[in-house]
Design a protein around this motif. Sequence first.
Motif, PDB file in Angstrom:
ATOM      1  N   ASP A  36      75.846 100.784  54.074  1.00 21.09           N
ATOM      2  CA  ASP A  36      75.970 101.004  55.519  1.00 21.09           C
ATOM      3  C   ASP A  36      74.620 100.902  56.211  1.00 21.09           C
ATOM      4  N   GLU A  40      73.029  98.285  59.091  1.00 25.83           N
ATOM      5  CA  GLU A  40      72.530  98.753  60.377  1.00 25.83           C
ATOM      6  C   GLU A  40      71.066  98.370  60.569  1.00 25.83           C
ATOM      7  N   CYS A  67      67.341 104.961  60.177  1.00 18.35           N
ATOM      8  CA  CYS A  67      68.803 104.807  60.019  1.00 18.35           C
ATOM      9  C   CYS A  67      69.318 105.734  58.917  1.00 18.35           C
TER      10      CYS A  67
ATOM     11  N   THR B  34      75.382  89.893  60.865  1.00 19.23           N
ATOM     12  CA  THR B  34      74.318  90.462  61.688  1.00 19.23           C
ATOM     13  C   THR B  34      74.067  89.603  62.918  1.00 19.23           C
ATOM     14  N   THR B  46      75.897 104.392  63.916  1.00 23.52           N
ATOM     15  CA  THR B  46      76.217 103.671  62.687  1.00 23.52           C
ATOM     16  C   THR B  46      77.601 103.061  62.822  1.00 23.52           C
ATOM     17  N   ARG B  52      82.989  97.077  61.687  1.00 23.11           N
ATOM     18  CA  ARG B  52      82.180  95.925  61.346  1.00 23.11           C
ATOM     19  C   ARG B  52      83.066  94.716  61.059  1.00 23.11           C
TER      20      ARG B  52
END
Lengths: 177, 211
Positions: A36, A40, A67, B34, B46, B52
């Motif tokens: 994760d 990020e 993060c 990304t 997050t 995602r």
Amino acid sequence: MKTDQRRARFEALAPAVIEAVRRYLARRTDPATADDVLSETLLICWRRLDEMPAEHLPWAYGVARNCLANAERSHRRQARLFARISVLDPPPATTDGPEPPDEELATAIGRLRDEDAELLRLWAWEELAPAEIAVTLGITANAASIRLHRAKQRLRDELRKTGGTAGHEESTEGRRP
Amino acid sequence: MTDDDLRSRLRNADPAPSPAPLPPDRVARLLEKTMSADVATPTTHTPTAPRRRLLPVLAAAALLLIAGAGWLIFRPDQPIESNLLTAPATASTPAVAPVLLAAPAGGSAKCMEPQAAHLATNADFAFAGTVTTIDKNDVVTLSVSKVYKGTQTTLVQVDQAPNTSETMLGSGTFEVGKSYLVAANEGTIMICGYSGESDIPGLLDLFEQAF
């Protein structure tokens, strides 16, 4: 086209960042959190590509560090709940897995403050110089240098203490003139 | 204990001394995921796993919105429209009226890799043609050589806004005498690698794969 240049630049530097940040995270957290946080971190690197310095790894470590801190803050809430449950309803005692090879070092590191331990990890595991550690932690190079020096000294002291009780040979080393 | 001793002792305790590198396809997927994110709106939270997975869908939706806005802003005005409709009539071509398209403004859209499936589902009109004229109102007239999808026509006119640039693959805008492959959705040209000069590598393959 500007977009294309941006993509090309990111594609060129990303593989090295991915490998470095993966290792950084593998050393500090569990695989699921690492996945994760890696996603990020990359996203932030992509969005802030223009701010990225030429020496991009220390900077990327800094992003990953923040993060990870965010991710762990939410984990801690779960952990507190879990801790309460295990106090009320403790699991049956189990034996530990294989002993870590350097128990003494682990104990000594464990006695250090978190900040000192992280400085030492960045120095030894990520192999960063004080100036690079400064970028990662967002402090001045001078401060990084001094703090790293003190952290090393504290670790030596801790090792001497633990080594002393275990009769380790290093217990005498520090006392030599 | 010297610094070097200390460092090597710490290194021996490194829990991830040499992890296997990520397989290249995972690196590629990670990169694509990304870079398909919007650059302009930084968020600090997050993203969770299901969100995602939604990201490409959201990116596509954003693109459609931008294209729609482009159409609203750059759709032909009333006077131009009447000009466009009368022009072929005076040339006494009994053929069908030209298809009118608008060119979206460039620059604000962030693009994903063009994909044939996306082209096939989103384009309602696609053709190959050569620019014959560009008039002073920036209306581009193309003579159509092949219609891949949509209304069969021989003439297409594009209202190219004056500031339009970088929307077409190749030189960026329409130029007289050059051949183009153009896909459109609801009257607006699809950019982001779906329209451009027909000799751009891969574009013809993309069209033939899609239609």
